[in-house]
Design a protein around this motif. Structure first.
Motif, PDB file in Angstrom:
ATOM      1  N   ASN A  34      11.531  -0.296   6.996  1.00 26.08           N
ATOM      2  CA  ASN A  34      10.894   0.330   5.856  1.00 26.08           C
ATOM      3  C   ASN A  34       9.915   1.399   6.343  1.00 26.08           C
ATOM      4  O   ASN A  34       8.880   1.094   6.927  1.00 26.08           O
ATOM      5  CB  ASN A  34      10.159  -0.730   5.032  1.00 26.08           C
ATOM      6  CG  ASN A  34       9.585  -0.183   3.747  1.00 26.08           C
ATOM      7  OD1 ASN A  34       9.586   1.021   3.502  1.00 26.08           O
ATOM      8  ND2 ASN A  34       9.076  -1.066   2.911  1.00 26.08           N
ATOM      9  N   ALA A  35      10.227   2.658   6.081  1.00 25.52           N
ATOM     10  CA  ALA A  35       9.379   3.763   6.540  1.00 25.52           C
ATOM     11  C   ALA A  35       7.981   3.689   5.935  1.00 25.52           C
ATOM     12  O   ALA A  35       7.021   4.167   6.535  1.00 25.52           O
ATOM     13  CB  ALA A  35      10.035   5.096   6.180  1.00 25.52           C
ATOM     14  N   PHE A  36       7.844   3.070   4.769  1.00 22.12           N
ATOM     15  CA  PHE A  36       6.543   3.002   4.109  1.00 22.12           C
ATOM     16  C   PHE A  36       5.598   1.997   4.757  1.00 22.12           C
ATOM     17  O   PHE A  36       4.417   1.956   4.435  1.00 22.12           O
ATOM     18  CB  PHE A  36       6.711   2.729   2.613  1.00 22.12           C
ATOM     19  CG  PHE A  36       7.276   3.916   1.899  1.00 22.12           C
ATOM     20  CD1 PHE A  36       6.482   5.005   1.581  1.00 22.12           C
ATOM     21  CD2 PHE A  36       8.622   3.975   1.588  1.00 22.12           C
ATOM     22  CE1 PHE A  36       7.004   6.117   0.952  1.00 22.12           C
ATOM     23  CE2 PHE A  36       9.161   5.086   0.949  1.00 22.12           C
ATOM     24  CZ  PHE A  36       8.350   6.161   0.632  1.00 22.12           C
ATOM     25  N   ASN A  37       6.093   1.195   5.710  1.00 18.99           N
ATOM     26  CA  ASN A  37       5.200   0.325   6.481  1.00 18.99           C
ATOM     27  C   ASN A  37       4.162   1.150   7.236  1.00 18.99           C
ATOM     28  O   ASN A  37       3.112   0.641   7.609  1.00 18.99           O
ATOM     29  CB  ASN A  37       5.979  -0.553   7.465  1.00 18.99           C
ATOM     30  CG  ASN A  37       6.612  -1.743   6.786  1.00 18.99           C
ATOM     31  OD1 ASN A  37       6.237  -2.129   5.682  1.00 18.99           O
ATOM     32  ND2 ASN A  37       7.573  -2.349   7.450  1.00 18.99           N
ATOM     33  N   ALA A  38       4.438   2.419   7.454  1.00 21.16           N
ATOM     34  CA  ALA A  38       3.494   3.297   8.145  1.00 21.16           C
ATOM     35  C   ALA A  38       2.197   3.467   7.362  1.00 21.16           C
ATOM     36  O   ALA A  38       1.213   3.953   7.899  1.00 21.16           O
ATOM     37  CB  ALA A  38       4.134   4.657   8.407  1.00 21.16           C
ATOM     38  N   PHE A  39       2.161   3.055   6.097  1.00 20.46           N
ATOM     39  CA  PHE A  39       0.952   3.147   5.281  1.00 20.46           C
ATOM     40  C   PHE A  39       0.145   1.847   5.291  1.00 20.46           C
ATOM     41  O   PHE A  39      -0.961   1.803   4.763  1.00 20.46           O
ATOM     42  CB  PHE A  39       1.302   3.511   3.837  1.00 20.46           C
ATOM     43  CG  PHE A  39       1.754   4.927   3.691  1.00 20.46           C
ATOM     44  CD1 PHE A  39       0.838   5.947   3.498  1.00 20.46           C
ATOM     45  CD2 PHE A  39       3.098   5.254   3.768  1.00 20.46           C
ATOM     46  CE1 PHE A  39       1.251   7.270   3.381  1.00 20.46           C
ATOM     47  CE2 PHE A  39       3.525   6.563   3.643  1.00 20.46           C
ATOM     48  CZ  PHE A  39       2.601   7.576   3.451  1.00 20.46           C
ATOM     49  N   LEU A  40       0.691   0.798   5.859  1.00 19.96           N
ATOM     50  CA  LEU A  40       0.024  -0.501   5.869  1.00 19.96           C
ATOM     51  C   LEU A  40      -1.263  -0.423   6.678  1.00 19.96           C
ATOM     52  O   LEU A  40      -1.266   0.001   7.826  1.00 19.96           O
ATOM     53  CB  LEU A  40       0.966  -1.556   6.457  1.00 19.96           C
ATOM     54  CG  LEU A  40       0.511  -3.000   6.388  1.00 19.96           C
ATOM     55  CD1 LEU A  40       0.154  -3.418   4.973  1.00 19.96           C
ATOM     56  CD2 LEU A  40       1.587  -3.904   6.954  1.00 19.96           C
ATOM     57  N   SER A  41      -2.377  -0.830   6.047  1.00 20.53           N
ATOM     58  CA  SER A  41      -3.678  -0.690   6.708  1.00 20.53           C
ATOM     59  C   SER A  41      -4.710  -1.591   6.058  1.00 20.53           C
ATOM     60  O   SER A  41      -4.511  -2.104   4.953  1.00 20.53           O
ATOM     61  CB  SER A  41      -4.158   0.756   6.620  1.00 20.53           C
ATOM     62  OG  SER A  41      -4.483   1.098   5.285  1.00 20.53           O
ATOM     63  N   GLU A  42      -5.831  -1.721   6.733  1.00 18.77           N
ATOM     64  CA  GLU A  42      -6.972  -2.442   6.164  1.00 18.77           C
ATOM     65  C   GLU A  42      -7.380  -1.808   4.839  1.00 18.77           C
ATOM     66  O   GLU A  42      -7.690  -2.496   3.868  1.00 18.77           O
ATOM     67  CB  GLU A  42      -8.150  -2.401   7.142  1.00 18.77           C
ATOM     68  CG  GLU A  42      -9.422  -2.996   6.586  1.00 18.77           C
ATOM     69  CD  GLU A  42     -10.639  -2.719   7.442  1.00 18.77           C
ATOM     70  OE1 GLU A  42     -11.762  -2.776   6.902  1.00 18.77           O
ATOM     71  OE2 GLU A  42     -10.493  -2.449   8.648  1.00 18.77           O
ATOM     72  N   GLY A  43      -7.386  -0.476   4.796  1.00 22.86           N
ATOM     73  CA  GLY A  43      -7.778   0.232   3.579  1.00 22.86           C
ATOM     74  C   GLY A  43      -6.885  -0.100   2.398  1.00 22.86           C
ATOM     75  O   GLY A  43      -7.363  -0.278   1.283  1.00 22.86           O
ATOM     76  N   LEU A  44      -5.582  -0.210   2.629  1.00 16.99           N
ATOM     77  CA  LEU A  44      -4.644  -0.550   1.562  1.00 16.99           C
ATOM     78  C   LEU A  44      -4.841  -1.987   1.091  1.00 16.99           C
ATOM     79  O   LEU A  44      -4.642  -2.293  -0.079  1.00 16.99           O
ATOM     80  CB  LEU A  44      -3.198  -0.337   2.040  1.00 16.99           C
ATOM     81  CG  LEU A  44      -2.102  -0.453   1.002  1.00 16.99           C
ATOM     82  CD1 LEU A  44      -2.257   0.569  -0.113  1.00 16.99           C
ATOM     83  CD2 LEU A  44      -0.732  -0.318   1.656  1.00 16.99           C
ATOM     84  N   GLY A  45      -5.273  -2.871   1.975  1.00 17.89           N
ATOM     85  CA  GLY A  45      -5.501  -4.275   1.614  1.00 17.89           C
ATOM     86  C   GLY A  45      -6.886  -4.576   1.078  1.00 17.89           C
ATOM     87  O   GLY A  45      -7.119  -5.628   0.471  1.00 17.89           O
TER      88      GLY A  45
END
Length: 189
Positions: free
Chosen positions: A132-143
């Motif tokens: 999933n290319a959108f895993n590149a957005f996974l971050s502390e900020g997103l959580g």
């Protein structure tokens, strides 16, 4: 004279190589560029930054609260009341927004049902084993919003690069790129 000329020629060659070499931005340059990008977004979008989370939990249009980790958050819908449990709750998230690059604004989205949501355990922001290319957005900020909202929540975020993604070839942290999420949805699995 010839010896002095050769030394001067070598010095010029070294200076030319050094000046044409590594063009990476310093951390201070990245912080300054980020500050300008976020300030421009806030100004141009008419965003009002609150110092405290609203007591009633309701945000007016264009109100964002600045959280302790420097993430800006606007809650559209706080969800159904079910809260995520750290290291236990599996979260599926979809989002759309803009990479606030220094030279250009780059849109992205994975809201479409045919695109895979980003899946993670609350508190674990490392990449999952899939394509999933959108895993590149996974971050502390997103959580970060999961401290304040629950299942089926919808928020808007401004995520500075310091708490941004470290995943992939274009990580927010190494590129110094803040991200504006115009919409983030959370669903607990």
């Amino acid at each position: 004279m010839k010896k002095s000329f050769n030394i001067l020629l070598i010095l010029c060659a070294v200076l030319a190589v050094v000046s044409c070499g590594d063009k990476t931005k310093s951390y201070t340059d990245m912080l300054n560029a980020q500050e300008k990008a976020i300030e421009a977004l806030i100004r141009d979008s008419g965003i009002v930054v609150l110092k405290n989370y609203p007591e009633n939990g309701v945000f007016k249009d264009k109100e964002f609260v600045l959280l302790p980790n420097d993430v800006y958050m606007h809650v559209i819908d706080s969800g159904n009341g079910t809260r995520a449990v750290l290291s236990q709750t599996t979260v599926l998230t979809r989002f759309k927004g803009l990479l606030l690059d220094t030279d250009t604004v780059i849109p992205f989205e994975n809201l479409s049902s045919w695109k895979f949501p980003v899946e993670f355990k609350y508190g674990n922001y490392s990449t999952q084993v899939d394509n999933n290319a959108f895993n590149a957005f996974l971050s502390e900020g997103l959580g970060t919003p999961l401290q304040y909202v629950g299942d089926r929540a919808r928020v808007k975020l401004i995520v500075p690069f310091q708490v941004g993604s470290t995943i992939g070839t274009y990580s927010q942290q190494s590129a110094g790129t803040p991200v504006y999420y115009d919409l983030v949805t959370y669903q607990f699995d």
